[in-house]
Design a protein around this motif. Structure first.
Motif, PDB file in Angstrom:
ATOM      1  N   ARG A 255      17.800 -12.853  80.869  1.00  0.00           N
ATOM      2  CA  ARG A 255      16.429 -13.548  80.416  1.00  0.00           C
ATOM      3  C   ARG A 255      15.620 -13.163  79.361  1.00  0.00           C
ATOM      4  O   ARG A 255      14.576 -13.579  78.922  1.00  0.00           O
ATOM      5  CB  ARG A 255      15.666 -13.621  81.974  1.00  0.00           C
ATOM      6  CG  ARG A 255      16.463 -14.227  83.273  1.00  0.00           C
ATOM      7  CD  ARG A 255      15.460 -14.437  84.195  1.00  0.00           C
ATOM      8  NE  ARG A 255      14.923 -13.215  84.679  1.00  0.00           N
ATOM      9  CZ  ARG A 255      14.976 -12.830  85.869  1.00  0.00           C
ATOM     10  NH1 ARG A 255      15.581 -13.256  86.845  1.00  0.00           N
ATOM     11  NH2 ARG A 255      14.129 -11.479  85.903  1.00  0.00           N
TER      12      ARG A 255
ATOM     13  N   TRP B 119      18.148 -11.943  93.507  1.00  0.00           N
ATOM     14  CA  TRP B 119      18.067 -11.087  94.558  1.00  0.00           C
ATOM     15  C   TRP B 119      19.681 -11.469  95.206  1.00  0.00           C
ATOM     16  O   TRP B 119      19.684 -12.253  95.797  1.00  0.00           O
ATOM     17  CB  TRP B 119      16.949 -11.027  95.518  1.00  0.00           C
ATOM     18  CG  TRP B 119      17.094  -9.906  96.470  1.00  0.00           C
ATOM     19  CD1 TRP B 119      17.278  -9.779  97.494  1.00  0.00           C
ATOM     20  CD2 TRP B 119      16.885  -8.321  95.814  1.00  0.00           C
ATOM     21  NE1 TRP B 119      17.321  -8.299  97.997  1.00  0.00           N
ATOM     22  CE2 TRP B 119      16.999  -7.621  96.940  1.00  0.00           C
ATOM     23  CE3 TRP B 119      16.669  -7.773  94.473  1.00  0.00           C
ATOM     24  CZ2 TRP B 119      16.807  -6.009  96.687  1.00  0.00           C
ATOM     25  CZ3 TRP B 119      16.436  -6.430  94.373  1.00  0.00           C
ATOM     26  CH2 TRP B 119      16.628  -5.664  95.612  1.00  0.00           C
TER      27      TRP B 119
ATOM     28  N   MET C 208      11.578 -12.487  99.260  1.00  0.00           N
ATOM     29  CA  MET C 208      12.481 -11.704  98.826  1.00  0.00           C
ATOM     30  C   MET C 208      12.380 -10.212  99.565  1.00  0.00           C
ATOM     31  O   MET C 208      13.397  -9.433  99.937  1.00  0.00           O
ATOM     32  CB  MET C 208      12.572 -11.534  97.301  1.00  0.00           C
ATOM     33  CG  MET C 208      13.423 -10.037  96.876  1.00  0.00           C
ATOM     34  SD  MET C 208      13.430  -9.914  95.090  1.00  0.00           S
ATOM     35  CE  MET C 208      11.850  -9.040  94.771  1.00  0.00           C
TER      36      MET C 208
ATOM     37  N   MET D 291      20.132  -4.651  96.330  1.00  0.00           N
ATOM     38  CA  MET D 291      20.634  -6.076  96.500  1.00  0.00           C
ATOM     39  C   MET D 291      21.935  -6.028  97.409  1.00  0.00           C
ATOM     40  O   MET D 291      22.015  -6.665  98.297  1.00  0.00           O
ATOM     41  CB  MET D 291      21.193  -6.633  95.327  1.00  0.00           C
ATOM     42  CG  MET D 291      19.936  -7.171  94.169  1.00  0.00           C
ATOM     43  SD  MET D 291      20.781  -8.015  92.972  1.00  0.00           S
ATOM     44  CE  MET D 291      19.475  -7.721  91.755  1.00  0.00           C
TER      45      MET D 291
ATOM     46  N   ASP E 115       8.666  -6.986  91.953  1.00  0.00           N
ATOM     47  CA  ASP E 115      10.034  -6.897  92.076  1.00  0.00           C
ATOM     48  C   ASP E 115      10.304  -5.603  93.030  1.00  0.00           C
ATOM     49  O   ASP E 115       9.749  -5.567  93.852  1.00  0.00           O
ATOM     50  CB  ASP E 115      10.423  -6.734  90.666  1.00  0.00           C
ATOM     51  CG  ASP E 115      10.226  -7.826  89.758  1.00  0.00           C
ATOM     52  OD1 ASP E 115      10.447  -8.907  90.223  1.00  0.00           O
ATOM     53  OD2 ASP E 115       9.650  -7.945  88.671  1.00  0.00           O
ATOM     54  N   ALA E 116      11.525  -5.035  92.837  1.00  0.00           N
ATOM     55  CA  ALA E 116      12.163  -4.054  93.625  1.00  0.00           C
ATOM     56  C   ALA E 116      11.239  -2.641  93.252  1.00  0.00           C
ATOM     57  O   ALA E 116      12.097  -1.530  92.864  1.00  0.00           O
ATOM     58  CB  ALA E 116      13.540  -3.702  93.408  1.00  0.00           C
TER      59      ALA E 116
ATOM     60  N   SER F  42      17.797  -1.669  91.930  1.00  0.00           N
ATOM     61  CA  SER F  42      18.011  -2.889  92.482  1.00  0.00           C
ATOM     62  C   SER F  42      19.375  -3.183  92.748  1.00  0.00           C
ATOM     63  O   SER F  42      19.565  -4.033  93.609  1.00  0.00           O
ATOM     64  CB  SER F  42      17.342  -3.758  91.499  1.00  0.00           C
ATOM     65  OG  SER F  42      17.513  -3.666  90.306  1.00  0.00           O
TER      66      SER F  42
ATOM     67  N   SER G 110      22.633  -5.647  82.823  1.00  0.00           N
ATOM     68  CA  SER G 110      21.542  -5.556  83.877  1.00  0.00           C
ATOM     69  C   SER G 110      21.264  -7.279  84.242  1.00  0.00           C
ATOM     70  O   SER G 110      20.922  -7.739  83.118  1.00  0.00           O
ATOM     71  CB  SER G 110      20.405  -4.794  83.619  1.00  0.00           C
ATOM     72  OG  SER G 110      19.356  -5.151  84.577  1.00  0.00           O
ATOM     73  N   GLY G 111      21.425  -7.681  85.394  1.00  0.00           N
ATOM     74  CA  GLY G 111      21.534  -8.994  85.650  1.00  0.00           C
ATOM     75  C   GLY G 111      20.235  -9.752  84.725  1.00  0.00           C
ATOM     76  O   GLY G 111      20.215 -10.498  84.093  1.00  0.00           O
ATOM     77  N   SER G 112      19.069  -9.310  85.262  1.00  0.00           N
ATOM     78  CA  SER G 112      17.950  -9.863  84.673  1.00  0.00           C
ATOM     79  C   SER G 112      17.745  -9.717  83.227  1.00  0.00           C
ATOM     80  O   SER G 112      16.744 -10.397  82.631  1.00  0.00           O
ATOM     81  CB  SER G 112      16.571  -9.276  85.364  1.00  0.00           C
ATOM     82  OG  SER G 112      16.543  -7.813  85.263  1.00  0.00           O
TER      83      SER G 112
ATOM     84  N   ALA H 263       9.791 -12.217  86.968  1.00  0.00           N
ATOM     85  CA  ALA H 263      10.455 -13.425  87.777  1.00  0.00           C
ATOM     86  C   ALA H 263       9.471 -13.894  88.678  1.00  0.00           C
ATOM     87  O   ALA H 263       8.845 -13.116  89.331  1.00  0.00           O
ATOM     88  CB  ALA H 263      11.943 -12.977  88.327  1.00  0.00           C
TER      89      ALA H 263
ATOM     90  N   LYS I 175      24.256 -10.591  94.597  1.00  0.00           N
ATOM     91  CA  LYS I 175      25.172 -10.904  93.426  1.00  0.00           C
ATOM     92  C   LYS I 175      26.285 -11.648  94.339  1.00  0.00           C
ATOM     93  O   LYS I 175      26.682 -11.154  95.565  1.00  0.00           O
ATOM     94  CB  LYS I 175      25.701  -9.738  92.945  1.00  0.00           C
ATOM     95  CG  LYS I 175      24.634  -8.680  92.090  1.00  0.00           C
ATOM     96  CD  LYS I 175      25.417  -7.601  91.658  1.00  0.00           C
ATOM     97  CE  LYS I 175      24.271  -6.238  91.210  1.00  0.00           C
ATOM     98  NZ  LYS I 175      23.834  -6.260  89.965  1.00  0.00           N
TER      99      LYS I 175
HETATM  100  O1  PMV Z   1      18.391  -6.903  86.803  1.00  0.00           O
HETATM  101  P1  PMV Z   1      18.408  -5.786  87.881  1.00  0.00           P
HETATM  102  O2  PMV Z   1      19.726  -5.686  88.284  1.00  0.00           O
HETATM  103  O3  PMV Z   1      17.384  -4.874  87.555  1.00  0.00           O
HETATM  104  O4  PMV Z   1      17.647  -6.708  88.978  1.00  0.00           O
HETATM  105  C1  PMV Z   1      16.346  -7.220  89.117  1.00  0.00           C
HETATM  106  C2  PMV Z   1      15.920  -7.841  90.320  1.00  0.00           C
HETATM  107  C3  PMV Z   1      14.403  -8.019  90.517  1.00  0.00           C
HETATM  108  O5  PMV Z   1      13.694  -7.551  89.362  1.00  0.00           O
HETATM  109  C4  PMV Z   1      13.917  -7.710  91.920  1.00  0.00           C
HETATM  110  C5  PMV Z   1      14.156  -9.688  90.443  1.00  0.00           C
HETATM  111  C6  PMV Z   1      14.430 -10.297  89.108  1.00  0.00           C
HETATM  112  O6  PMV Z   1      14.808 -11.638  89.075  1.00  0.00           O
HETATM  113  O7  PMV Z   1      14.066  -9.591  87.988  1.00  0.00           O
END
Ligand code: PMV
Length: 334
Positions: A163, A39, A262, A215, A302-303, A211, A158-160, A34, A41
């Motif tokens: 994408r 970051w 972030m 978050m 990222d995290a 993450s 997983s949110g990301s 990203a 929810k």
């Molecule tokens: O998809 P998750 O829950 O692993 O969150 C990803 C969060 C970051 O990698 C820090 C930012 C992002 O947008 O990918």
């Protein structure tokens, strides 16, 4: 609404799914980095974000996954050629995701998944992992879902991951609906040949705070977090401008400031959340010094402790002379 209700509304009945189940070929999904981070929810059950985000998919780096229905009481999960015990976090997370598709039916699956990126080291393997599993399940259960629906389903893993259904530049619209039906990614048409991403592996170990927990801690305890959605929305506009105009300086500086903003919210959380290691900071200082000397080099993080460098292919040799171990990806080719 819970995630089971959301998925049940998108899929045929449990019996129909189980009857359709078949073995698949491998399905690939790329990892993504990203440049405007997700970051925080607004709904932890459905992984609905507080801000929109924008990423670049990493071409050949990512996850390959195949799925096969099996007889037996539990899923048989393999990661990089190793059978995972059902009580491992990894196997449980995958099985819980497959539960959404099983809808209470006892059908078990063998899942064979391979990453060509380090697992859980801040290089977003969960994104490509859940996206590849979503693609494989779509095939295994013969769902024939459209990309937007696949992106929504991947988001629940997983949110990301929403994408990682697409290649190239990808934007995740945060959406506003309670059921998340408008919260999915879509690809941005633009190409950027010569855009280079370099991976600096500071530490490939599994991070101590994932993450999801990171978050939650930030949203709950960090006062600076209030300014984060504004930062992300402003950055998103700048990133669109940068991509449209192929303005690398604008892209790199916006991505770097976004990542540091972030991390500022993480650091100002309680207990503090610092993913950086001494080598992460050393790499940042080196990048800032090189930029002072005129090299157009930026980073994002990222995290986790690893840095992802952003530069143009024309500067490849110069960048490599300072970071010889860099793994370089050209998401749009030369
Ligand atoms: O998809 P998750 O829950 O692993 O969150 C990803 C969060 C970051 O990698 C820090 C930012 C992002 O947008 O990918």
């Amino acid at each position: 609404m819970n995630r089971f209700e959301v998925v049940a509304a998108m899929l045929p009945s449990a019996d129909v799914c189980a009857q359709a189940a078949r073995a698949t070929e491998e399905h690939f999904a790329p990892s993504n980095i990203a440049v405007c981070k997700y970051w925080g929810k607004r709904d932890a059950e459905l992984n609905l974000p507080i801000n929109p985000s924008l990423s670049v998919s990493l071409d050949h780096l990512g996850t390959r996954t195949r799925v096969e229905p099996i007889d037996g009481p539990v899923d048989d999960i393999w990661l990089n050629g190793l059978q995972m015990r059902p009580d491992t976090m990894f196997a449980q997370r995958l099985s819980r995701y497959i539960d959404l598709y099983r809808q209470g039916h006892p059908q078990a699956f063998r899942v064979e998944t391979r990453n060509n990126i380090p697992t859980a080291a801040g290089l977003a393997s969960s994104a490509s992992g859940f996206a590849a599993l979503t693609l494989a399940l779509n095939d295994a259960l013969q769902l024939e879902l459209e990309a937007a629906a696949l992106s929504m389903l991947a988001r629940l893993g997983s949110g990301s991951a929403c994408r990682s259904i697409y290649s190239g530049f990808v934007e995740w619209h945060m959406g506003h609906r309670e059921d998340g039906a408008d919260s999915h990614a879509h690809p941005i048409e633009a190409q950027w040949p010569g855009l280079a991403i370099g991976l600096i592996k500071v530490d490939e170990g599994v991070k101590s705070v994932d993450s999801r927990s990171g978050m939650a801690r930030t949203v709950e305890s960090c006062h600076l977090y209030q300014s984060w959605p504004l930062q992300a929305n402003t950055d998103l506009v700048k990133l669109h401008q940068a991509i449209d105009a192929q303005d690398f300086k604008l892209l790199g500086s916006t991505a770097e400031q976004n990542a540091l903003s972030m991390h500022a919210t993480m650091i100002a959380s309680w207990p503090p959340l610092v993913y950086w290691q001494p080598d992460s900071l050393a790499a940042m200082q080196k990048i800032w010094a090189l930029r002072q000397q005129g090299l157009e080099l930026y980073f994002t993080m990222d995290a986790g402790p690893n840095l992802k460098l952003l530069f143009l292919e024309q500067d490849r040799e110069a960048v490599l002379s300072h970071f010889p171990d860099l793994e370089i990806v050209l998401p749009f080719g030369s």
